[in-house]
Design an enzyme around this catalytic site. Structure first.
Site, short mmCIF file in Angstrom:
data_model
loop_
_atom_site.label_atom_id
_atom_site.label_comp_id
_atom_site.label_asym_id
_atom_site.label_seq_id
_atom_site.Cartn_x
_atom_site.Cartn_y
_atom_site.Cartn_z
N GLU A 1 24.15 52.06 87.61
CA GLU A 1 23.13 52.39 88.48
C GLU A 1 23.17 50.73 89.12
OE1 GLU A 1 21.39 54.61 88.41
OE2 GLU A 1 19.16 54.05 88.34
N THR B 1 14.48 51.50 97.62
CA THR B 1 14.54 51.36 95.87
C THR B 1 14.07 49.87 96.53
OG1 THR B 1 15.56 52.90 95.30
CG2 THR B 1 15.32 50.84 94.12
#
Lengths: 309, 309
Positions: free
Chosen positions: A132, A184
């Protein structure tokens, strides 16, 4: 030892409105499919990726899936193994649905299954977080934890890392991904680094209430707790028609409505699949009338995390 | 209709370390005793107050107990009644133990019992908050709610006011009130009005974990969640030997240790009454060696709130 496996790992909704950076849940749809094959020749290869429009790197060191698989092989002392990976992205990327988390979890779960589960899910978690971090620039667990464990998960703390599996509500989740770009990194950057203490208090009242509601299955309370006075007021500005969509959902049986992760996907929870479906149709139509395309998904809350297909 | 009644209302621990302004629990000891008598002559009178060293006002409009009783009588249309009140303060005031909340709850509970419960506890809560506002300058519910309902309570929100009764842990609470002066107003004023978002996230991870721990009776988790990165670092400076006391408690079986409300009372939770007693003796001795007197109390978590004696 099996030679090959095909797995599914679910998309996830992080934050769940009031639980910024600590709460998340998984859904049954969408998600990623991954095929993994063990070979004689050492090394991890991304053989193919479908559904990413060529956006994901094939370089094993740079790809989320292969990089986390390489870390795991190193950890368990099996760098002698050859691993071929075929990834089918069956969900939008950069959408706030935990796309990279689903891929990383799929890869790690597949390898762990092929090797007869040398590690527990708890032990796999840090490797998924590594993947991630590679994709998003930060090693948060609020997508990888629900993708891996399924259900509702709480990241109680990062240092030390402690994840708590919460009771899973019997509710339907409606997801709508509008085709607008909200990276993001940008979505994180517009959040202020300081917040009013009084807003923080409001927020922790809601998160505490939400946790209670999951244990008591008081879904009206759950809905009343799905409020965010800190992040949503800022991030919702990046999402077209947010207020109108929320209003429509709440008027049609949604318990709560909010941004999935850092957006632009929005989610809402329902007791009834019919209500969820109706709202999704309305919202899709609303956006279409403004010239914005969208993907919609309807699913129960996922209970088990990744599965072997 | 009974003509007179004697009741007890419990002291309370607000905040519970990580739940600033939203969490609280009640203890069996200390608390207030109150005698109430209905008379023919309309009007509410404070006949006597013991144990307050003459500090509390006897003027019915200014006294927390009588003022909230007057409000309640007005609300239910019974201003024709005469009410005589005798209050025995059996707990320190201005100590962070919810002294004014206990008194207000005792008065309201006594009147409601004498009148055969015209109101539910939920309905009594706003009147207790009024009394609290008179005493403390702010109408918070984190002491009055646990004093009234007993057990662990969550103030989910103030607007609208929503209180959630949480599962009550089978634990022992050790309380130590050091004889130093920390007025509630001052204790509130030293808290910054803005906090770092990352600290708020840490805090809501802990509060969420604590709520979960109460439902699963995972008291080790409860202890791990009793951390406060926002308020305690500031307020603990007002409490003599705070760090040393905390260390001593944690080394001797405390699950967690912190400030009760706005202090200066400190509390800690234990599985074993013996451990709690041992820590209290040690802490009392520690403070005595510095020339500071203290009161100590050991009790289970109170389950029922006020009772008729």
């Amino acid at each position: 030892m099996k030679k090959s496996i095909k797995v599914f790992a679910p998309a996830t909704v992080a934050n769940v409105v009031c639980g910024f950076d600590i709460l998340g849940f998984a859904v049954n749809e969408p998600g990623d499919e991954l095929m993994m094959e063990l070979t004689e020749k050492p090394g991890v290869n991304i053989v193919s990726i479908e559904g990413d429009e060529g956006k994901l790197p094939l370089d094993p060191q740079k790809n989320t899936v292969s990089a986390s698989v390489i870390s795991l092989l190193k950890q368990i002392g099996r760098e002698d193994l050859g691993v071929n990976i075929r990834l089918k992205k069956k969900m939008p990327m950069g959408s706030g649905l935990g796309s990279s988390a689903a891929s990383a979890v799929a890869g790690l779960f597949a390898l762990n299954e092929l090797l007869d589960q040398p590690l527990t899910k708890e032990q796999l978690l840090p490797f998924a977080m590594e993947g991630e971090a590679l994709a998003c620039g930060h090693g948060h667990a609020d997508n990888v934890a629900p993708a891996l464990f399924g259900g509702f998960t709480l990241i109680k703390s990062y240092e030390p890392l402690e994840v708590i599996a919460l009771p899973v509500p019997n509710l339907y989740c409606a997801l709508l991904y509008p085709h607008v770009d909200v990276p993001t990194r940008d979505a994180r950057q517009i959040i202020r680094s300081k917040v009013l203490l009084k807003d923080a208090v409001t927020q922790w009242g809601n998160i505490a209430g939400l946790i209670s509601s999951l244990y008591t299955q008081d879904y009206d309370l759950l809905g009343r707790c799905m409020k965010d006075v800190i992040v949503e007021p800022v991030r919702s500005m990046l999402i077209p028609e947010f207020d109108k969509m929320k209003e429509t959902a709440m008027e049609n049986g949604a318990l709560g409505f909010g941004i999935s992760g850092s957006g632009p996907t929005v989610f809402s929870l329902y007791r009834s699949a019919d209500n969820a479906q109706k709202v999704l149709s309305n919202l899709k139509q609303l956006l279409a009338s403004k010239g914005i395309e969208s993907n919609i998904y309807l699913s129960e809350i996922n209970k088990n995390g990744p599965i072997v297909l």
